[in-house]
Design an enzyme around this catalytic site. Structure first.
Site, PDB file in Angstrom:
ATOM      1  N   ASP A 108      46.090  35.612  58.366  1.00 16.23           N
ATOM      2  CA  ASP A 108      45.618  35.870  57.103  1.00 16.23           C
ATOM      3  C   ASP A 108      46.177  34.872  55.906  1.00 16.23           C
ATOM      4  O   ASP A 108      47.298  34.785  55.839  1.00 16.23           O
ATOM      5  CB  ASP A 108      46.325  37.210  56.480  1.00 16.23           C
ATOM      6  CG  ASP A 108      45.617  37.761  55.175  1.00 16.23           C
ATOM      7  OD1 ASP A 108      44.947  36.918  54.665  1.00 16.23           O
ATOM      8  OD2 ASP A 108      45.763  38.821  54.734  1.00 16.23           O
ATOM      9  N   ASP A 167      40.458  34.362  50.244  1.00 10.02           N
ATOM     10  CA  ASP A 167      41.662  35.345  50.740  1.00 10.02           C
ATOM     11  C   ASP A 167      40.655  35.719  51.918  1.00 10.02           C
ATOM     12  O   ASP A 167      39.850  36.732  51.796  1.00 10.02           O
ATOM     13  CB  ASP A 167      42.150  36.617  49.768  1.00 10.02           C
ATOM     14  CG  ASP A 167      43.006  37.256  50.573  1.00 10.02           C
ATOM     15  OD1 ASP A 167      43.316  37.086  51.809  1.00 10.02           O
ATOM     16  OD2 ASP A 167      43.484  38.176  49.997  1.00 10.02           O
ATOM     17  N   HIS A 197      41.117  44.177  47.167  1.00 10.68           N
ATOM     18  CA  HIS A 197      41.643  43.932  45.732  1.00 10.68           C
ATOM     19  C   HIS A 197      40.586  42.988  45.094  1.00 10.68           C
ATOM     20  O   HIS A 197      40.084  41.989  45.807  1.00 10.68           O
ATOM     21  CB  HIS A 197      42.936  43.311  45.884  1.00 10.68           C
ATOM     22  CG  HIS A 197      43.213  42.205  46.871  1.00 10.68           C
ATOM     23  ND1 HIS A 197      43.096  40.992  46.354  1.00 10.68           N
ATOM     24  CD2 HIS A 197      43.324  42.277  47.992  1.00 10.68           C
ATOM     25  CE1 HIS A 197      43.328  40.247  47.422  1.00 10.68           C
ATOM     26  NE2 HIS A 197      43.541  40.933  48.469  1.00 10.68           N
ATOM     27  N   HIS A 232      46.201  39.247  43.362  1.00 10.74           N
ATOM     28  CA  HIS A 232      46.056  40.870  43.197  1.00 10.74           C
ATOM     29  C   HIS A 232      45.827  41.326  42.057  1.00 10.74           C
ATOM     30  O   HIS A 232      46.874  41.536  41.265  1.00 10.74           O
ATOM     31  CB  HIS A 232      47.136  41.675  43.915  1.00 10.74           C
ATOM     32  CG  HIS A 232      47.420  41.557  45.517  1.00 10.74           C
ATOM     33  ND1 HIS A 232      48.650  41.655  46.016  1.00 10.74           N
ATOM     34  CD2 HIS A 232      46.279  41.311  46.331  1.00 10.74           C
ATOM     35  CE1 HIS A 232      48.279  41.600  47.446  1.00 10.74           C
ATOM     36  NE2 HIS A 232      46.969  41.328  47.475  1.00 10.74           N
ATOM     37  N   GLU A 252      38.991  43.708  52.530  1.00  8.82           N
ATOM     38  CA  GLU A 252      39.867  43.694  53.714  1.00  8.82           C
ATOM     39  C   GLU A 252      40.085  45.135  53.989  1.00  8.82           C
ATOM     40  O   GLU A 252      40.541  45.969  53.303  1.00  8.82           O
ATOM     41  CB  GLU A 252      41.110  43.024  53.425  1.00  8.82           C
ATOM     42  CG  GLU A 252      42.199  43.537  52.519  1.00  8.82           C
ATOM     43  CD  GLU A 252      43.415  42.636  52.295  1.00  8.82           C
ATOM     44  OE1 GLU A 252      43.858  41.962  53.137  1.00  8.82           O
ATOM     45  OE2 GLU A 252      43.634  42.367  51.108  1.00  8.82           O
ATOM     46  N   GLU A 310      38.939  40.419  56.866  1.00 11.17           N
ATOM     47  CA  GLU A 310      38.832  40.289  55.435  1.00 11.17           C
ATOM     48  C   GLU A 310      38.036  39.181  55.037  1.00 11.17           C
ATOM     49  O   GLU A 310      38.125  37.896  55.536  1.00 11.17           O
ATOM     50  CB  GLU A 310      40.411  40.042  54.860  1.00 11.17           C
ATOM     51  CG  GLU A 310      40.327  39.604  53.482  1.00 11.17           C
ATOM     52  CD  GLU A 310      41.867  39.603  52.763  1.00 11.17           C
ATOM     53  OE1 GLU A 310      42.501  39.060  53.409  1.00 11.17           O
ATOM     54  OE2 GLU A 310      41.794  39.627  51.635  1.00 11.17           O
TER      55      GLU A 310
HETATM   56 CO   LIG Z   1      43.823  40.026  50.688  1.00 12.42          CO
END
Ligand SMILES: [Co+2]
Length: 472
Positions: free
Chosen positions: A244, A255, A324, A332, A358, A453
């Site tokens: 990640d 992300d 998010h 976030h 994700e 994700e």
């Molecule tokens: Co994330």
């Protein structure tokens, strides 16, 4: 990067205290040492790749990344694909002028390992759009709306920043997926990714760089593990590793995460995470309720089970992990996207939002707790303005402000900017609420977890999967 349900989260993390004693903290020998190195870096950013693995390239490929785009675009007609080190002859400041004239190579392809800035591969600095999807139901009108198209033209620079970060992500992970093999240490794995990101995005202070620490959580750990200095963990054939990592350009963060495994017995687990995340992406849209995304994800997981060593397990979503929304320099942001049904969250997604979709699944209980030594930290976006009396905490905060601002960082990143003996200062900042600690998040021991994700963008006229690649 995972978003943990706030219910399970305490502000203060006691785990910080089980860090290795500061004096024993091994120096990352690949990192520039000391504060002078950090200063030097400020003057002369992006000239150095810090990995020994990339040392060769640092003196060749990345050396001439600075300020030459114009010259290159003008006089480069050669189509040849440069081998690593093809530009090695043009080394040194004294030769700079000459280099501009004589330089013939305009790289049309990425090297392995990746060292060529994506800005050189897309010389007009327009980066490719992700995969787009038309809105449905009450929003089909958006596809052709002139007003909405005009709104997009105004935001185009921001979109291009996101797409540049996405292109870096795709190219770095393309190499990572080939290069990462059992037997590599977790530190080597992370540096492979981080060196690639720094080079391809042309890391430059807070304007471009790593978006957050490289997660490489193993097996029952689902998220927020990256090695600290001295971590000797080595990847094995039977590990399930969630990679990640994040890239940002002007604070616009991509992300995106995937799961690596080598033993085919884990295929179903990894497939489940992928299918469930795509169900979430499909469901997401302007005016869509967060709870409906969770329900769509959960439904996919309901249809999966896995047999491991003669025993059958349900594959469950991890109910306290979420997607998010993302704001500039704020990984976030306000909304969390559930991955289970019955979350009760009727908040809707809105036009213009950037969202990390994700999902995580597990053969365990489907619930994570904080476990293990902490590596991930971030300055709280709404950090309180409290006076800091401890000098070391004060100087550490100044360093965090300068290098990361509100972007998450890890201890290895503090090491490489020359910070030393910072654990007490860091603990002070955490207990003051200025910095938040994000310890590893793990399900029950012996279980296995997987993740997929993407970062998507709810453009006015369509939904764009920014981080979509030909791999996932
Ligand atoms: Co994330």
């Amino acid at each position: 990067m995972a978003f943990e349900d706030s219910l399970a989260k305490g502000v203060e993390n006691t785990k910080i205290s089980d860090a290795p004693v500061e004096a024993e903290q091994p120096q990352d020998q690949n990192a520039p040492n000391g504060a002078s190195a950090a200063k030097k870096k400020k003057k002369n950013k992006k000239k150095k790749s810090t990995s020994t693995a990339n040392a060769e390239e640092a003196t060749n490929g990345t050396e001439d990344n600075t300020n030459e785009e114009g010259a290159e675009d003008d006089n480069d007609n050669e189509e040849s694909t440069p081998a690593v080190g093809a530009e090695g002859a043009s080394e040194g400041a004294a030769k700079k002028k000459k280099k501009k004239k004589n330089k013939k190579k305009s790289p049309k392809a990425q090297t392995e390992p990746p060292t060529v800035p994506v800005a050189k591969l897309f010389s007009n600095n327009v980066f490719p759009e992700g995969e787009t999807h038309e809105y449905r139901d009450d929003n089909t009108w958006r596809t052709t709306s002139e007003e909405k198209r005009a709104a997009e033209r105004l935001a185009n620079d921001d979109y291009n920043d996101m797409r540049k970060a996405a292109e870096v992500h795709r190219q770095v992970r393309s190499y990572a997926r080939k290069a990462i093999k059992p037997g590599m240490s977790m530190i080597e794995i992370c540096e492979t990714i981080e060196n690639g990101t720094r080079a391809l995005v042309e890391e430059n202070g807070l304007q471009a760089g790593i978006g957050f620490p490289t997660g490489c959580s193993l097996n029952h750990c689902a998220a927020h593990y990256t090695p600290n200095a001295g971590d000797k963990t080595v990847l094995t054939y039977d590990d399930v590793m969630k990679i990640d990592f994040g890239v940002h350009v002007n604070g616009r963060i991509i992300d995106s995460a995937f799961t690596m495994h080598f033993n085919p017995k884990f295929d179903k687990l990894v497939e489940a995470a992928k299918e469930a995340t795509y169900a979430g992406i499909k469901e997401a849209g302007i005016d869509v309720r967060l709870c409906d995304i969770g329900a769509a994800v959960h439904e996919v997981y309901d249809s999966y089970e896995i047999e491991l060593d003669g025993k059958t397990y349900d594959i469950k979503p991890i109910r306290n992990l979420n997607g998010h929304t993302i704001d500039p320099y704020h990984i976030h942001a306000g909304k969390s996207v559930p991955i289970v049904r019955n979350s009760g969250d009727e908040t809707k997604l809105e036009e213009g939002e950037q969202v990390a979709i994700e999902t995580f699944c597990s053969t365990g209980r489907g619930y994570v707790i904080e476990d293990g030594e902490c590596s991930h930290y971030a300055k709280a976006f709404d950090a309180p303005h409290v006076p800091i009396r401890v000098p070391r905490a004060k100087s550490l905060l100044a360093s965090i402000n300068k290098h990361f601002d509100t972007l998450p960082f890890c201890r290895r990143y503090l090491d490489r900017i020359g910070e030393e003996k910072y654990l007490l200062g860091l603990r002070n900042l955490v207990s003051s609420g200025i910095v938040t600690a994000y310890p590893p998040l793990c399900d029950t021991r012996g279980s296995y977890t997987a993740q997929l994700e993407h970062t998507i963008l709810l453009r006015p006229t369509c939904k764009e999967i920014l981080s979509k690649g030909d791999d996932y």
